[in-house]
Design a protein around this motif. Sequence first.
Motif, PDB file in Angstrom:
ATOM      1  N   TRP A 176     -10.690 -36.034 -24.608  1.00 18.50           N
ATOM      2  CA  TRP A 176     -11.271 -36.523 -23.428  1.00 18.50           C
ATOM      3  C   TRP A 176     -11.377 -38.182 -23.324  1.00 18.50           C
ATOM      4  O   TRP A 176     -11.930 -38.571 -22.570  1.00 18.50           O
ATOM      5  CB  TRP A 176     -12.946 -35.997 -23.508  1.00 18.50           C
ATOM      6  CG  TRP A 176     -13.655 -35.942 -24.700  1.00 18.50           C
ATOM      7  CD1 TRP A 176     -13.906 -34.910 -25.557  1.00 18.50           C
ATOM      8  CD2 TRP A 176     -14.182 -37.050 -25.532  1.00 18.50           C
ATOM      9  NE1 TRP A 176     -14.567 -34.946 -26.401  1.00 18.50           N
ATOM     10  CE2 TRP A 176     -14.860 -36.366 -26.511  1.00 18.50           C
ATOM     11  CE3 TRP A 176     -14.066 -38.318 -25.238  1.00 18.50           C
ATOM     12  CZ2 TRP A 176     -15.605 -37.150 -27.294  1.00 18.50           C
ATOM     13  CZ3 TRP A 176     -14.817 -39.125 -26.142  1.00 18.50           C
ATOM     14  CH2 TRP A 176     -15.766 -38.733 -27.195  1.00 18.50           C
ATOM     15  N   GLY A 177     -10.330 -38.817 -24.207  1.00 24.02           N
ATOM     16  CA  GLY A 177     -10.403 -40.002 -24.003  1.00 24.02           C
ATOM     17  C   GLY A 177      -9.063 -40.566 -25.037  1.00 24.02           C
ATOM     18  O   GLY A 177      -8.549 -39.627 -26.050  1.00 24.02           O
ATOM     19  N   GLY A 178      -8.804 -41.754 -24.993  1.00 22.63           N
ATOM     20  CA  GLY A 178      -7.615 -42.280 -26.007  1.00 22.63           C
ATOM     21  C   GLY A 178      -8.248 -43.021 -26.958  1.00 22.63           C
ATOM     22  O   GLY A 178      -9.480 -42.875 -27.392  1.00 22.63           O
ATOM     23  N   HIS A 179      -7.481 -44.148 -27.156  1.00 24.59           N
ATOM     24  CA  HIS A 179      -7.976 -45.081 -28.377  1.00 24.59           C
ATOM     25  C   HIS A 179      -9.290 -45.733 -28.074  1.00 24.59           C
ATOM     26  O   HIS A 179     -10.172 -45.850 -28.946  1.00 24.59           O
ATOM     27  CB  HIS A 179      -6.785 -46.091 -28.423  1.00 24.59           C
ATOM     28  CG  HIS A 179      -6.835 -47.025 -29.895  1.00 24.59           C
ATOM     29  ND1 HIS A 179      -6.950 -46.483 -31.065  1.00 24.59           N
ATOM     30  CD2 HIS A 179      -7.093 -48.162 -29.712  1.00 24.59           C
ATOM     31  CE1 HIS A 179      -6.945 -47.461 -31.951  1.00 24.59           C
ATOM     32  NE2 HIS A 179      -7.004 -48.719 -31.309  1.00 24.59           N
ATOM     33  N   TRP A 180      -9.531 -45.891 -26.848  1.00 31.25           N
ATOM     34  CA  TRP A 180     -10.934 -46.599 -26.362  1.00 31.25           C
ATOM     35  C   TRP A 180     -11.812 -45.526 -25.676  1.00 31.25           C
ATOM     36  O   TRP A 180     -12.184 -45.519 -24.733  1.00 31.25           O
ATOM     37  CB  TRP A 180     -10.679 -47.629 -25.330  1.00 31.25           C
ATOM     38  CG  TRP A 180      -9.888 -48.793 -25.962  1.00 31.25           C
ATOM     39  CD1 TRP A 180      -9.890 -49.246 -27.260  1.00 31.25           C
ATOM     40  CD2 TRP A 180      -9.430 -49.801 -25.372  1.00 31.25           C
ATOM     41  NE1 TRP A 180      -9.516 -50.500 -27.507  1.00 31.25           N
ATOM     42  CE2 TRP A 180      -8.910 -50.610 -26.139  1.00 31.25           C
ATOM     43  CE3 TRP A 180      -8.876 -49.975 -23.839  1.00 31.25           C
ATOM     44  CZ2 TRP A 180      -8.078 -51.799 -25.793  1.00 31.25           C
ATOM     45  CZ3 TRP A 180      -8.042 -51.081 -23.501  1.00 31.25           C
ATOM     46  CH2 TRP A 180      -7.800 -52.088 -24.297  1.00 31.25           C
ATOM     47  N   CYS A 181     -11.765 -44.223 -26.620  1.00 29.35           N
ATOM     48  CA  CYS A 181     -12.436 -43.012 -25.862  1.00 29.35           C
ATOM     49  C   CYS A 181     -14.080 -43.261 -25.505  1.00 29.35           C
ATOM     50  O   CYS A 181     -14.633 -42.941 -24.976  1.00 29.35           O
ATOM     51  CB  CYS A 181     -12.429 -41.906 -26.862  1.00 29.35           C
ATOM     52  SG  CYS A 181     -13.056 -42.081 -28.627  1.00 29.35           S
ATOM     53  N   TYR A 182     -14.520 -44.228 -26.502  1.00 20.51           N
ATOM     54  CA  TYR A 182     -16.158 -44.761 -26.312  1.00 20.51           C
ATOM     55  C   TYR A 182     -16.309 -45.370 -24.879  1.00 20.51           C
ATOM     56  O   TYR A 182     -17.125 -45.122 -24.315  1.00 20.51           O
ATOM     57  CB  TYR A 182     -16.383 -45.521 -27.450  1.00 20.51           C
ATOM     58  CG  TYR A 182     -15.540 -46.903 -27.670  1.00 20.51           C
ATOM     59  CD1 TYR A 182     -15.661 -47.966 -27.012  1.00 20.51           C
ATOM     60  CD2 TYR A 182     -14.306 -46.497 -28.355  1.00 20.51           C
ATOM     61  CE1 TYR A 182     -14.568 -49.089 -27.240  1.00 20.51           C
ATOM     62  CE2 TYR A 182     -13.344 -47.733 -28.871  1.00 20.51           C
ATOM     63  CZ  TYR A 182     -13.682 -49.038 -28.149  1.00 20.51           C
ATOM     64  OH  TYR A 182     -12.743 -49.956 -28.200  1.00 20.51           O
ATOM     65  N   TRP A 183     -14.954 -46.053 -24.383  1.00 21.02           N
ATOM     66  CA  TRP A 183     -15.134 -46.765 -22.964  1.00 21.02           C
ATOM     67  C   TRP A 183     -14.938 -45.769 -22.048  1.00 21.02           C
ATOM     68  O   TRP A 183     -15.664 -45.643 -20.998  1.00 21.02           O
ATOM     69  CB  TRP A 183     -14.245 -47.700 -22.987  1.00 21.02           C
ATOM     70  CG  TRP A 183     -14.259 -48.295 -21.709  1.00 21.02           C
ATOM     71  CD1 TRP A 183     -13.290 -48.213 -20.685  1.00 21.02           C
ATOM     72  CD2 TRP A 183     -14.930 -49.535 -21.133  1.00 21.02           C
ATOM     73  NE1 TRP A 183     -13.368 -48.896 -19.699  1.00 21.02           N
ATOM     74  CE2 TRP A 183     -14.487 -49.627 -19.664  1.00 21.02           C
ATOM     75  CE3 TRP A 183     -15.873 -50.163 -21.487  1.00 21.02           C
ATOM     76  CZ2 TRP A 183     -15.052 -50.825 -18.995  1.00 21.02           C
ATOM     77  CZ3 TRP A 183     -16.491 -51.183 -20.814  1.00 21.02           C
ATOM     78  CH2 TRP A 183     -15.975 -51.478 -19.531  1.00 21.02           C
ATOM     79  N   GLU A 184     -14.029 -44.979 -22.144  1.00 17.84           N
ATOM     80  CA  GLU A 184     -13.502 -43.660 -21.100  1.00 17.84           C
ATOM     81  C   GLU A 184     -14.488 -42.465 -20.841  1.00 17.84           C
ATOM     82  O   GLU A 184     -14.881 -42.419 -19.691  1.00 17.84           O
ATOM     83  CB  GLU A 184     -12.111 -42.972 -21.566  1.00 17.84           C
ATOM     84  CG  GLU A 184     -10.954 -44.076 -21.448  1.00 17.84           C
ATOM     85  CD  GLU A 184      -9.826 -43.480 -21.859  1.00 17.84           C
ATOM     86  OE1 GLU A 184      -9.319 -42.706 -21.013  1.00 17.84           O
ATOM     87  OE2 GLU A 184      -9.417 -43.745 -23.005  1.00 17.84           O
ATOM     88  N   GLN A 185     -15.246 -42.215 -21.822  1.00 23.53           N
ATOM     89  CA  GLN A 185     -16.301 -41.033 -21.822  1.00 23.53           C
ATOM     90  C   GLN A 185     -17.401 -41.721 -22.586  1.00 23.53           C
ATOM     91  O   GLN A 185     -17.756 -41.008 -23.798  1.00 23.53           O
ATOM     92  CB  GLN A 185     -15.362 -39.782 -22.180  1.00 23.53           C
ATOM     93  CG  GLN A 185     -14.557 -39.366 -21.354  1.00 23.53           C
ATOM     94  CD  GLN A 185     -14.787 -39.010 -19.984  1.00 23.53           C
ATOM     95  OE1 GLN A 185     -15.934 -38.602 -19.698  1.00 23.53           O
ATOM     96  NE2 GLN A 185     -14.146 -38.595 -19.150  1.00 23.53           N
TER      97      GLN A 185
END
Length: 300
Positions: free
Chosen positions: A278-287
């Motif tokens: 549910w997100g990429g390298h910056w998953c904490y930002w995206e989701q």
Amino acid sequence: MPFTEANDGIRLHYTTYGLATSLPLILLHGFTGSSAVFSRNVQSLSKNHYVIVLDLRGHGDSGKPRAGYHVSRLAMDLKNLIDHLKLPEGQISAIGTSLGAAILWCYAELFTTAAFRKLIFVDQAPLQNYMSDWGPEHGNRGCNSSEALAAIQHTLETDPRTAHLGTISACLGYRSYPQLGDPEEGSKIWQDDEAFFLQVAINGDGRWYGKLMADHTALDWRDSIVQSFGPGSRSKTQVLVVASTRSGCFPAAGPLKVVELINSGNGEDLAEGVAVEWGGHWCYWEQPDKFNKLVLDFLG
């Protein structure tokens, strides 16, 4: 804004959230980032934790010296911050995203894992460069050789905007591996995210960034992770590894190798891993909601 001074005199900026009587949780951002990249996480994470977010030297509002572009220097800065805040040994948790994970591995090598109760490593392989026993199935998708590093360093110095746009494209999952329903080019989310991360990154010096990336990519943390966390280390620190199937930086098998290194022959299974989609390298930002829940469930 609170600052502390590292042992070499460089000012380090940090912010805190929540009650100082709660268990401490340190957040470490990655390459060209700042404490601002966790703005979508701190409110939720600080409900039951004393959240401390550091601007790495050379980044954000921290000092920007000409030297000090080494992961070991950043690990020493973390030690200086922990000592400054008098955080209780064995009770600290920390999240290291990308470069932040390497800083925690270096800290463990220098000072042991005794300070930490739980650690979370987000989408960082223990080695970026390709080697005879470490290839494209584990290493960095872009910066994985001396030639690639030289090209990145040149662009960071001569055309930093282009370099940072490349980082953004690799780190946001909806750009690196788009799926149906993701933000499209030209959409407000696309534009807002680009403007935000460009503003954060452009605050640093391209030459300094390039030198730091050279040090970061050259380091092989595999044996160090085994020594610090694995069999015979006596470490009691519990570890969660978060990888992404949509990361433009690493195949998920790279970061997840850390779980194998820690648990191999240990018998205690101190590390667990998850590959999110549910997100990429910056998953904490995206989701952020999904990421925050993942963190809070692990921290207990």
